[in-house]
Write an enzyme that holds these catalytic residues in place. Structure first.
Site, mmCIF file in Angstrom:
data_model
loop_
_atom_site.group_PDB
_atom_site.id
_atom_site.type_symbol
_atom_site.label_atom_id
_atom_site.label_comp_id
_atom_site.label_asym_id
_atom_site.label_seq_id
_atom_site.Cartn_x
_atom_site.Cartn_y
_atom_site.Cartn_z
ATOM 1 N N LYS A 277 0.857 -1.179 0.000
ATOM 2 C CA LYS A 277 0.000 0.000 0.000
ATOM 3 C C LYS A 277 0.906 1.247 0.000
ATOM 4 O O LYS A 277 1.806 1.352 0.799
ATOM 5 C CB LYS A 277 -0.900 -0.004 1.237
ATOM 6 C CG LYS A 277 -2.018 0.995 1.179
ATOM 7 C CD LYS A 277 -3.119 0.677 2.181
ATOM 8 C CE LYS A 277 -4.253 1.705 2.065
ATOM 9 N NZ LYS A 277 -5.413 1.335 2.888
ATOM 10 N N GLU A 360 -20.060 -3.704 9.779
ATOM 11 C CA GLU A 360 -20.833 -2.896 10.731
ATOM 12 C C GLU A 360 -21.913 -3.736 11.413
ATOM 13 O O GLU A 360 -22.222 -3.531 12.582
ATOM 14 C CB GLU A 360 -21.460 -1.724 9.981
ATOM 15 C CG GLU A 360 -20.470 -0.643 9.548
ATOM 16 C CD GLU A 360 -19.615 -1.029 8.345
ATOM 17 O OE1 GLU A 360 -19.843 -2.078 7.728
ATOM 18 O OE2 GLU A 360 -18.675 -0.263 8.052
ATOM 19 N N ARG A 388 -25.384 -0.097 6.994
ATOM 20 C CA ARG A 388 -25.087 -1.517 6.803
ATOM 21 C C ARG A 388 -25.620 -2.370 7.960
ATOM 22 O O ARG A 388 -25.597 -3.587 7.914
ATOM 23 C CB ARG A 388 -23.566 -1.728 6.703
ATOM 24 C CG ARG A 388 -23.005 -1.487 5.342
ATOM 25 C CD ARG A 388 -23.347 -2.637 4.420
ATOM 26 N NE ARG A 388 -22.944 -2.416 3.055
ATOM 27 C CZ ARG A 388 -21.708 -2.677 2.593
ATOM 28 N NH1 ARG A 388 -20.776 -3.107 3.417
ATOM 29 N NH2 ARG A 388 -21.417 -2.470 1.321
HETATM 30 C C1 LIG Z 1 -12.724 4.717 1.098
HETATM 31 C C2 LIG Z 1 -13.413 4.153 2.279
HETATM 32 O O1 LIG Z 1 -14.457 4.659 2.659
HETATM 33 C C3 LIG Z 1 -12.813 3.007 2.970
HETATM 34 S S1 LIG Z 1 -11.468 2.243 2.334
HETATM 35 C C4 LIG Z 1 -11.409 1.168 3.630
HETATM 36 C C5 LIG Z 1 -10.324 0.146 3.717
HETATM 37 C C6 LIG Z 1 -10.454 -0.869 2.617
HETATM 38 O O2 LIG Z 1 -9.395 -1.792 2.784
HETATM 39 P P1 LIG Z 1 -8.996 -2.691 1.541
HETATM 40 O O3 LIG Z 1 -7.969 -3.650 2.015
HETATM 41 O O4 LIG Z 1 -10.203 -3.256 0.909
HETATM 42 O O5 LIG Z 1 -8.356 -1.678 0.485
HETATM 43 P P2 LIG Z 1 -6.932 -0.928 0.542
HETATM 44 O O6 LIG Z 1 -7.222 0.494 0.965
HETATM 45 O O7 LIG Z 1 -6.399 -0.988 -0.877
HETATM 46 O O8 LIG Z 1 -6.059 -1.675 1.495
HETATM 47 C C7 LIG Z 1 -12.454 1.388 4.519
HETATM 48 C C8 LIG Z 1 -12.672 0.629 5.783
HETATM 49 N N1 LIG Z 1 -13.257 2.428 4.129
HETATM 50 C C9 LIG Z 1 -14.408 2.857 4.918
HETATM 51 C C10 LIG Z 1 -15.588 1.904 4.782
HETATM 52 C C11 LIG Z 1 -16.172 1.363 5.903
HETATM 53 N N2 LIG Z 1 -17.268 0.560 5.820
HETATM 54 C C12 LIG Z 1 -17.806 0.301 4.604
HETATM 55 C C13 LIG Z 1 -19.034 -0.558 4.544
HETATM 56 N N3 LIG Z 1 -17.289 0.786 3.482
HETATM 57 C C14 LIG Z 1 -16.199 1.593 3.552
HETATM 58 N N4 LIG Z 1 -15.720 2.109 2.384
#
Ligand SMILES: CC(=O)c1sc(CCOP(=O)(O)OP(=O)(O)O)c(C)[n+]1Cc1cnc(C)nc1N
Ligand SMILES: [Mg+2]
Length: 614
Positions: A277, A360, A388
């Site tokens: 990342k 959630e 959610r």
């Molecule tokens: C943008 C946003 O709101 C993000 S990006 C992210 C991390 C995603 O991790 P992943 O490993 O899938 O991707 P990475 O960043 O490439 O490591 C979260 C928790 N959120 C907040 C979030 C919380 N809860 C839900 C249902 N959707 C989102 N988007």
């Protein structure tokens, strides 16, 4: 520049590997340049550059559908799918969305923003494809964080059973926004460590160098058998999904090679790619948490910038102190430790802190379980993400009136994250739930008072506060608050503005020195302060809230007046019945007419025009 030659994914097909590698670096520079000025999801997008180039090199978008879970890592995808000339408008009002968006491009297979939706979308697309006897690939890119979401795991279960042809790319960077959590995450780490898996992988691929892709399935089967014999209980096998990996998610040549082969396979395949990342930008690689979503920086001298003291920090400070006073207090977050201001709390009270991952629903029902066994859980959660867990709030918390507190952050419009992230439905979806109380503090002191009182009175209580800065409250301050009572901040002779939450500052600005206009801090929505409402019913009443107009605070006031048989002139100000796009918060409030100007206009329409032209 190679990027100058790329106006659609087809233009990747003719590039040499050297040109593709050069293109990856050009894309990285452009992502850094634009995120530096606009803010955005820098680290996630930097980590997905090679993966996205390889996917668009091997597959034919838009015929083939390439889905990005959450959609925040897709800046490279936007740049090579005809949007490079608009990329500088990313997340700006009227500009490109910060996530994939179906209405923005034929190459955006899904409108994303909330996590864990890509696999169910992919399943639906694969079923539709096969029913129509069409022939295209469905590829879903999902991060290790998004894979902790129940929707994703449930979709995997169905995908494996139906055996639909699709390719799932697990983009594993061991990070959600914070460090990722969960047993699967631990297992992936183990997989990466197990050298023999990688050696077997290399062996499998080196054999492929010399034989036709057709036999790839054989090698693949042999590897499967080897893993099973070695008791490699790979959960994906349990789900009926072919697992390949882990492979290097930055090895462009290797990715293209393996994707060429995988596209020949039938049934569901999961390719586990390991990425870094923030790849290619030292500060982001070193601290992918801060650089997950910076709000703007000097690209040549990237430094962390403080956003000032926020409501999230005020909440974090308050619960950290409260935990010393209340040993049964327990705080849960669904993967939003930093966003919800819980870093300090997680360090000072690790034994009463839980990050459940991006789920959630699990956060709320885990809190219910805790409450049933004597704890006093607080679920720290964004308004938009609480959507959610709607059934869990009703079914697992409210029916038994359990002492669960919902600390609802980002209540109201949130700005550049746009329609998928605005927290503008929570009043409507919560206020009809029996037993659940709803409040909105005007400042950090009131937040502290409400949290402390809520812990004392128990029962499910939602306390909502905005994405904004707030004046810090003194440590140790626990003012009393008359629960359920509104507060007159300014007397008036002709009209009263009833403001709920963030809009109170606009109301005070609009009323300013006009003796005719009173202002009420209507900090309790359920229970409403009917006594004060009745007393004010002899004036013109204007309600204002940072929430959908329909079903919000104003609706509650109208219903209460109706039940009390009172018929004052009432005007309800709130957000319009449409999705507000991304933009600055003040601009979105101005557009919606809930700012001071909008309040003045509404008062004029009610027959109380400003006393002088402004
Ligand atoms: C943008 C946003 O709101 C993000 S990006 C992210 C991390 C995603 O991790 P992943 O490993 O899938 O991707 P990475 O960043 O490439 O490591 C979260 C928790 N959120 C907040 C979030 C919380 N809860 C839900 C249902 N959707 C989102 N988007
Ligand atoms: Mg991740």
């Amino acid at each position: 520049m190679v990027l100058d030659k790329v106006n659609s994914p087809d233009d990747l097909k003719g590039l040499t590997l050297e040109e593709l590698l050069a293109l990856a670096e050009e894309i990285r520079s452009e992502i850094i340049r634009v995120t530096a000025q606009n803010g955005g999801h820098l680290a996630s997008s930097l980590g997905a550059v090679e993966l996205i180039l390889a996917l668009h090199r091997v597959f034919q978008s838009p015929k083939d559908r390439i889905l990005f879970d959450v959609g925040h890592q897709a800046y490279a995808h936007k740049l090579i799918t005809g949007r490079k000339d608009h990329f500088h408008t990313l997340r700006q009002e009227g500009g490109l969305s910060g996530f994939t968006k179906v209405s923005e491009s034929e190459h955006d297979a899904i409108t994303a923003g909330h996590a864990s939706t890509s696999l169910a979308h992919a399943l639906g697309m694969a079923i539709a494809r096969d029913l129509a006897k069409e022939d295209y690939h469905v590829v879903a890119v999902i991060g290790d964080g998004a894979l902790t979401g129940g929707m994703a795991l449930a979709a995997l279960n169905k995908i494996g059973e139906l055996g639909k042809r699709m390719l799932i790319i697990l983009n594993d960077n061991e990070m959600s926004i914070s460090e990722n959590v969960g047993a699967l995450n631990k297992y992936f780490k183990e997989l990466q460590i197990r050298k023999w898996v990688q050696d077997a992988e290399k062996l499998g691929r080196s054999i492929l160098e010399h034989i036709s892709p057709k036999l790839f399935g054989l090698v693949d089967r042999a590897k499967e058998a080897a893993k099973l014999i070695l008791h490699q209980e790979n959960p994906f096998y349990a789900w009926g999904i072919r697992y390949i990996g882990p492979v290097d998610g930055h090895d462009l040549k290797g990715l293209i090679h393996i994707l060429e082969h995988l596209k020949e396979l039938d049934g569901p395949t999961l390719l586990h790619v390991v990425t870094k990342k923030g790849k290619g930008y030292k500060v982001a690689e070193a601290d992918p948490i801060y650089w997950h979503g910076p709000s703007g920086f000097d690209p040549l001298k990237p430094e962390k910038v403080s956003k000032g003291y926020t409501w999230s920090q005020a909440f974090g400070d308050a619960v950290t102190e409260l935990a010393y006073l209340e040993p049964r207090l327990f705080v849960l977050t669904p993967a939003m430790r930093e966003g919800s201001g819980l870093v300090r709390y997680s360090v000072e009270h690790p034994e009463r802190y839980l990050d459940v991952g991006i789920c959630e629903d699990v956060a709320v029902t885990t809190a219910a379980g805790m409450a049933l066994r004597g704890l006093k859980p607080i679920v720290a959660i964004y308004s938009t993400f609480l959507q959610r867990a709607y059934d869990q709030v009703i079914h697992d918390v409210a029916i038994e009136a359990l002492p669960v507190i919902f600390a609802i952050d980002r209540a109201g419009v949130v700005g550049a994250d746009g329609a998928t992230h605005h927290g503008v439905f929570d009043i409507a979806y919560l206020r009809t739930i029996p037993n659940l109380q709803i409040a909105a503090p005007k400042d950090a002191l009131e937040l502290r008072a409400m949290l402390k009182k809520a812990l004392e009175i128990g029962g499910p209580i939602a306390i909502r506060y905005p994405r904004d800065n707030v004046e810090r409250a003194p440590e140790g301050a626990w003012p009393e608050i008359p629960w359920g009572r509104w507060e007159v901040l300014k007397e008036g002779t002709e009209a009263y503005i009833l403001a709920f939450g963030k809009t109170l500052k606009y109301a005070l600005e609009a009323a300013s020195d006009d003796p005719r206009i009173g202002v009420v801090n209507a900090r309790f929505l359920k229970p409403l302060d009917r006594e004060m409402l009745k007393a004010l019913a002899r004036y013109r009443l204007l309600t204002v809230e940072d929430h959908q107009r329909m079903g919000g605070f104003g609706s509650a006031v109208l219903e209460a007046l109706n039940e009390m048989g009172l018929k004052p002139q009432v005007k309800v100000l709130g957000l319009p019945d449409r999705f507000l796009e991304h933009g600055s918060i003040p601009s979105l409030h101005r557009q919606a007419g809930i700012d001071a100007e909008g309040i003045r206009r509404a008062l004029a329409e009610m027959g109380v025009p400003p006393t002088y032209e402004r």
